[in-house]
Design a protein around this motif. Structure first.
Motif, mmCIF file in Angstrom:
data_model
loop_
_atom_site.group_PDB
_atom_site.id
_atom_site.type_symbol
_atom_site.label_atom_id
_atom_site.label_comp_id
_atom_site.label_asym_id
_atom_site.label_seq_id
_atom_site.Cartn_x
_atom_site.Cartn_y
_atom_site.Cartn_z
ATOM 1 N N LEU A 99 0.835 -1.201 0.000
ATOM 2 C CA LEU A 99 0.000 0.000 0.000
ATOM 3 C C LEU A 99 0.874 1.258 0.000
ATOM 4 C CD1 LEU A 99 -2.985 0.946 0.207
ATOM 5 C CD2 LEU A 99 -2.645 1.013 2.685
ATOM 6 N N GLU A 100 1.895 1.276 0.832
ATOM 7 C CA GLU A 100 2.792 2.440 0.907
ATOM 8 C C GLU A 100 3.556 2.641 -0.401
ATOM 9 O OE1 GLU A 100 5.137 1.475 4.340
ATOM 10 O OE2 GLU A 100 3.566 2.114 5.749
ATOM 11 N N SER A 101 3.907 1.556 -1.075
ATOM 12 C CA SER A 101 4.607 1.659 -2.366
ATOM 13 C C SER A 101 3.729 2.351 -3.399
ATOM 14 C CB SER A 101 5.012 0.272 -2.874
ATOM 15 O OG SER A 101 5.937 -0.329 -2.002
ATOM 16 N N VAL A 102 2.442 2.046 -3.371
ATOM 17 C CA VAL A 102 1.525 2.682 -4.315
ATOM 18 C C VAL A 102 1.239 4.118 -3.892
ATOM 19 C CG1 VAL A 102 -0.751 2.532 -5.412
ATOM 20 C CG2 VAL A 102 0.532 0.443 -4.954
ATOM 21 N N VAL A 103 1.177 4.380 -2.591
ATOM 22 C CA VAL A 103 0.931 5.738 -2.099
ATOM 23 C C VAL A 103 2.000 6.704 -2.589
ATOM 24 C CG1 VAL A 103 1.008 7.162 0.006
ATOM 25 C CG2 VAL A 103 -0.473 5.163 -0.075
ATOM 26 N N ARG A 111 1.214 -3.325 -11.681
ATOM 27 C CA ARG A 111 1.080 -4.337 -10.634
ATOM 28 C C ARG A 111 2.404 -5.044 -10.331
ATOM 29 N NH1 ARG A 111 -3.241 -7.504 -8.603
ATOM 30 N NH2 ARG A 111 -2.522 -9.496 -7.830
ATOM 31 N N GLY A 112 3.105 -5.491 -11.359
ATOM 32 C CA GLY A 112 4.368 -6.193 -11.159
ATOM 33 C C GLY A 112 5.405 -5.337 -10.461
ATOM 34 N N VAL A 113 5.475 -4.062 -10.830
ATOM 35 C CA VAL A 113 6.420 -3.134 -10.197
ATOM 36 C C VAL A 113 6.053 -2.949 -8.728
ATOM 37 C CG1 VAL A 113 7.262 -0.747 -10.161
ATOM 38 C CG2 VAL A 113 6.956 -1.923 -12.345
ATOM 39 N N ALA A 114 4.766 -2.765 -8.460
ATOM 40 C CA ALA A 114 4.311 -2.560 -7.080
ATOM 41 C C ALA A 114 4.627 -3.774 -6.211
ATOM 42 C CB ALA A 114 2.812 -2.264 -7.061
ATOM 43 N N LEU A 115 4.329 -4.970 -6.721
ATOM 44 C CA LEU A 115 4.586 -6.192 -5.951
ATOM 45 C C LEU A 115 6.083 -6.383 -5.725
ATOM 46 C CD1 LEU A 115 1.982 -8.594 -7.608
ATOM 47 C CD2 LEU A 115 1.883 -7.646 -5.288
ATOM 48 N N GLU A 116 6.873 -6.130 -6.752
ATOM 49 C CA GLU A 116 8.327 -6.276 -6.624
ATOM 50 C C GLU A 116 8.890 -5.247 -5.640
ATOM 51 O OE1 GLU A 116 12.222 -6.059 -9.512
ATOM 52 O OE2 GLU A 116 10.351 -6.838 -10.358
ATOM 53 N N GLY A 126 -2.133 -12.396 -2.638
ATOM 54 C CA GLY A 126 -2.770 -12.238 -1.333
ATOM 55 C C GLY A 126 -2.836 -10.821 -0.806
ATOM 56 N N SER A 127 -1.721 -10.114 -0.809
ATOM 57 C CA SER A 127 -1.705 -8.762 -0.245
ATOM 58 C C SER A 127 -2.551 -7.799 -1.061
ATOM 59 C CB SER A 127 -0.265 -8.245 -0.140
ATOM 60 O OG SER A 127 0.448 -9.003 0.809
ATOM 61 N N ALA A 128 -2.431 -7.878 -2.374
ATOM 62 C CA ALA A 128 -3.232 -6.992 -3.228
ATOM 63 C C ALA A 128 -4.716 -7.296 -3.059
ATOM 64 C CB ALA A 128 -2.817 -7.124 -4.689
ATOM 65 N N LEU A 148 -2.133 -0.857 -10.159
ATOM 66 C CA LEU A 148 -2.751 -0.691 -8.854
ATOM 67 C C LEU A 148 -2.758 0.786 -8.509
ATOM 68 C CD1 LEU A 148 -0.872 -3.536 -6.926
ATOM 69 C CD2 LEU A 148 -3.095 -3.668 -8.066
ATOM 70 N N GLU A 149 -3.837 1.231 -7.868
ATOM 71 C CA GLU A 149 -3.883 2.606 -7.390
ATOM 72 C C GLU A 149 -4.687 2.651 -6.096
ATOM 73 O OE1 GLU A 149 -5.641 5.293 -10.211
ATOM 74 O OE2 GLU A 149 -7.600 4.362 -10.081
ATOM 75 N N ILE A 150 -4.475 3.694 -5.336
ATOM 76 C CA ILE A 150 -5.197 3.876 -4.086
ATOM 77 C C ILE A 150 -6.653 4.141 -4.423
ATOM 78 C CG2 ILE A 150 -5.354 5.249 -1.969
ATOM 79 C CD1 ILE A 150 -2.837 3.454 -2.203
ATOM 80 N N TYR A 151 -7.534 3.574 -3.630
ATOM 81 C CA TYR A 151 -8.965 3.585 -3.931
ATOM 82 C C TYR A 151 -9.544 4.988 -4.043
ATOM 83 C CZ TYR A 151 -13.429 1.180 -4.187
ATOM 84 O OH TYR A 151 -14.611 0.660 -4.618
ATOM 85 N N HIS A 152 -9.062 5.921 -3.240
ATOM 86 C CA HIS A 152 -9.599 7.286 -3.262
ATOM 87 C C HIS A 152 -8.469 8.248 -2.911
ATOM 88 C CE1 HIS A 152 -12.072 10.743 -2.122
ATOM 89 N NE2 HIS A 152 -13.081 10.154 -2.730
#
Length: 198
Positions: A99-103, A111-116, A126-128, A148-152
């Motif tokens: 979550l913090e990586s996307v923030v 998605r792959g960059v965020a997970l990595e 699981g985490s996503a 992936l992006e933050i919901y709001h």
């Protein structure tokens, strides 16, 4: 939402109609609160979530939602910062790191960059999935990639404010490294994350 995104992509742009919705009025917020709350609300109890949501139906529903223990929120507990902080404290470390990586990207991240960047395997959903189910993160499909992006935006702003400086720098460094390992050609994004890492 993913299914809706796929359906929209199939519709030619000239056949799409965008409708901009403004914030709910106080009376509309009160009406929605009455329908959402599964417990009685006094006018005083309704004032805080209505004010804190800034007319956003999504935020209003999040503010009034019972917590994991089933306890109803009181008017003293209903502020967005507090609600988000309680949700973050319930997250496993891997999900919080994702979550913090996307923030810190302030927008969609592949998605792959965020997970990595979060130290998770690309095949580890699981985490996503947990962050999606708690409405902190959402999947955006398009252009042949899943992001992936933050919901709001207000949720992103709250998490960003609560993120410790050392953690923010670490997340920026992790995202920059993940982008480099994936041979990203987005020089502006790489610069932003290297600068954020210090």
């Amino acid at each position: 939402l993913r299914d809706l995104d796929r359906l929209l992509e199939a519709v030619p742009r000239e056949h799409r109609h965008e409708i901009t919705l403004g914030p709910l009025s106080r009376s509309e917020s009160d009406q929605l609160l009455g329908e959402l709350a599964d417990f009685p609300l006094s006018d005083e109890d309704a004032a805080s979530p209505a004010r804190e949501s800034h007319g956003s139906p999504f935020l209003l529903s999040e503010l009034i939602r019972r917590d994991e223990s089933g306890a109803k929120p009181s008017r003293h507990d209903v502020d967005l910062d507090g609600v988000i902080q309680r949700r973050l404290s319930d997250l496993p470390p891997a999900a919080r790191r994702l979550l913090e990586s996307v923030v810190v990207t302030s927008g969609p991240l592949e998605r792959g960059v965020a997970l990595e960047a979060a130290g998770l395997g690309v095949s580890d959903p699981g985490s996503a999935a947990l962050l999606e189910s708690t409405r902190l993160l959402r999947v955006v499909a398009g252009e042949g990639r899943t992001r992936l992006e933050i919901y709001h935006d207000q949720i992103r702003e709250v998490i960003d404010r609560q993120l410790a400086s050392d953690d923010r720098r670490a997340r920026h460094a992790e995202v920059a490294s993940a982008l480099e390992r994936r041979s990203s050609d987005d020089a502006a994004r790489l610069f932003t994350h290297h600068a954020g890492a210090g």
